[in-house]
Design a protein around this motif. Structure first.
Motif, PDB file in Angstrom:
ATOM      1  N   SER A  45      91.423  -7.833  84.336  1.00 20.70           N
ATOM      2  CA  SER A  45      92.694  -8.187  83.328  1.00 20.70           C
ATOM      3  C   SER A  45      93.415  -7.290  83.100  1.00 20.70           C
ATOM      4  O   SER A  45      93.331  -6.213  82.551  1.00 20.70           O
ATOM      5  CB  SER A  45      91.968  -8.761  81.870  1.00 20.70           C
ATOM      6  N   ASP A  75      98.595 -13.679  77.096  1.00 18.22           N
ATOM      7  CA  ASP A  75      97.797 -12.411  77.240  1.00 18.22           C
ATOM      8  C   ASP A  75      96.343 -12.801  77.951  1.00 18.22           C
ATOM      9  O   ASP A  75      95.776 -13.618  77.266  1.00 18.22           O
ATOM     10  CB  ASP A  75      97.309 -11.642  75.814  1.00 18.22           C
ATOM     11  N   GLU A 114      96.038  -7.195  80.834  1.00 19.48           N
ATOM     12  CA  GLU A 114      96.394  -7.722  79.523  1.00 19.48           C
ATOM     13  C   GLU A 114      97.641  -7.859  79.434  1.00 19.48           C
ATOM     14  O   GLU A 114      98.240  -8.938  79.061  1.00 19.48           O
ATOM     15  CB  GLU A 114      95.509  -7.554  78.542  1.00 19.48           C
ATOM     16  N   ALA A 126      92.773 -12.076  78.519  1.00 21.80           N
ATOM     17  CA  ALA A 126      91.708 -10.948  78.186  1.00 21.80           C
ATOM     18  C   ALA A 126      90.409 -11.138  79.091  1.00 21.80           C
ATOM     19  O   ALA A 126      90.587 -11.233  80.201  1.00 21.80           O
ATOM     20  CB  ALA A 126      91.228 -11.309  76.749  1.00 21.80           C
ATOM     21  N   TYR A 147      89.024 -12.008  72.775  1.00 23.77           N
ATOM     22  CA  TYR A 147      89.470 -10.646  73.410  1.00 23.77           C
ATOM     23  C   TYR A 147      88.126 -10.615  74.539  1.00 23.77           C
ATOM     24  O   TYR A 147      88.858 -10.463  75.717  1.00 23.77           O
ATOM     25  CB  TYR A 147      89.071  -9.600  72.507  1.00 23.77           C
TER      26      TYR A 147
END
Length: 369
Positions: free
Chosen positions: A55, A81, A57, A83, A172
């Motif tokens: 990733s 984003d 991010e 993750a 996350y």
């Protein structure tokens, strides 16, 4: 001291201070570089075919790096984003989010996306809706307790004396197990389960506050009034990654809210969470900035120490930590068989082109102290 920004903003800000000045010892055996020139490769997951998913991010991009080093984009959307990721039976799973923190004007949103072997995309598991409904740590008290009013008045305006958890969500790290995706929600301070078939979400556990007694040296370093020396501040717990251990428990890497750099010492930790009961137990503390986690079949834990010395191995027998892979800015770690994979140089240095890397290292001869 309160965790007000997203974990991305905190890490990016800290990297300006640390990325150019963090020195590490040379590895006994140089790891193999699988890819370089990546922008914020904060997550990595390895497949049985020898490929890895990474990733990037900050770019909102998930890339696949084949065994021969060929790179291809699996998913890209700069508005989100991207993750942590994982794979199961030919399907790729990853987390996406936006609107993490008061500096981000986008509405709070976070979901799981999957891409099947047939290329079909699916979005499920509304993590932000769960947090808005439950506010997982809404009853948890953070900050100082019984700090004299005269001292509290001297604190900077952006440092709350005491507060309770607010509504926030930032998925996350993830781990897929059976029909469940486990999510380390760094904004909600909790571990969440998402049912792969129905998309239903459930809070598995809320991580405990992270108390820290302030020393005179630390107060000075943080430019805080000396009257806080000797008082304990209960920081927010920030789960960064989750994996299923050989004992069936979830292992969670945890940053302490507030300064994520070494200013207050090695305050990170690893917790174990019973996925059925939500019981939480401390596995290891005094871990420097753990942002990625993996376990082996013997129960030993591997941690990417972002602002520490690289990838750490924490023994299941005695909890001893040792540096397994010396590296700068190690963001994530994964195991596949006897090969360890990690992302390093994960945050770009100021005024320089990004040079995040994915590396691998054979574990043969490295597992035993």
């Amino acid at each position: 001291m309160k965790k007000k920004l997203s974990i991305l903003a905190v890490l990016a800000a800290t990297s300006v201070i640390l990325s150019s000045g963090t020195a590490v010892a040379a590895a006994p055996v140089a790891p193999k570089v699988l890819a370089k020139g990546l922008l914020t490769p904060l997550h990595v997951s390895a497949g049985y075919d020898g490929s890895v998913l990474v990733s990037e991010e900050f770019a909102g991009r998930l890339v696949r790096i084949a065994r021969n080093g060929a790179r291809s984009t699996v998913y890209e959307n700069a508005a989100w984003d991207v993750a942590g990721s994982d794979r199961q039976r030919g399907t790729i799973y990853f987390a996406v989010s936006q609107g993490a923190g008061p500096m981000d004007p986008r509405p709070l949103a976070g979901r799981i996306r999957s891409i099947g072997a047939d290329g079909k995309h699916r979005t499920f598991g509304d993590l932000a809706a769960l947090e808005k409904k439950e506010n997982a740590d809404g009853k948890t008290q953070y900050g100082f307790r019984n700090l004299p009013a005269t001292c509290a008045a001297k604190l900077p305006k952006d440092v709350p004396v005491a507060y309770k958890g607010d509504v926030d969500s930032h998925p996350y790290g993830i781990e897929v197990s059976g029909r469940t995706v486990y999510v380390a929600d760094a904004g909600a301070n909790s571990i969440v389960s998402v049912d792969v078939k129905s998309g239903s979400t459930k809070t598995v556990a809320v991580l405990p506050p992270q108390p820290h007694r302030i020393t005179a040296e630390q107060a000075a370093a943080l430019k805080m009034p000396s009257c806080i020396v000797g008082h304990t501040y209960r920081f927010e717990p920030v789960p960064t990654d989750v994996t299923v251990g050989p004992d069936g428990w979830l292992y969670v890497s945890l940053l302490p809210g507030g300064p994520e750099d070494p200013a207050l010492g090695a305050r990170g930790s690893v917790y174990k969470v019973n996925p059925h009961t939500g019981k939480v137990k401390l596995f290891a503390d005094h871990v420097m900035s753990p942002t990625g986690i993996e376990t082996d079949d013997d129960g030993n834990v591997y941690v990417a120490s972002l602002f520490g010395k690289g990838v750490l191995r924490i023994s299941d027998d005695d909890g001893k930590q040792r540096v397994l892979l010396p590296a700068k800015l190690a963001a994530d770690v994964d195991l596949r068989g006897d090969t360890l994979y990690a992302t390093v140089n994960a945050l770009p240095e100021p005024m320089k082109a990004p040079d995040g890397r994915v590396v691998s290292m054979a574990l043969t001869g490295h597992r035993d102290d």
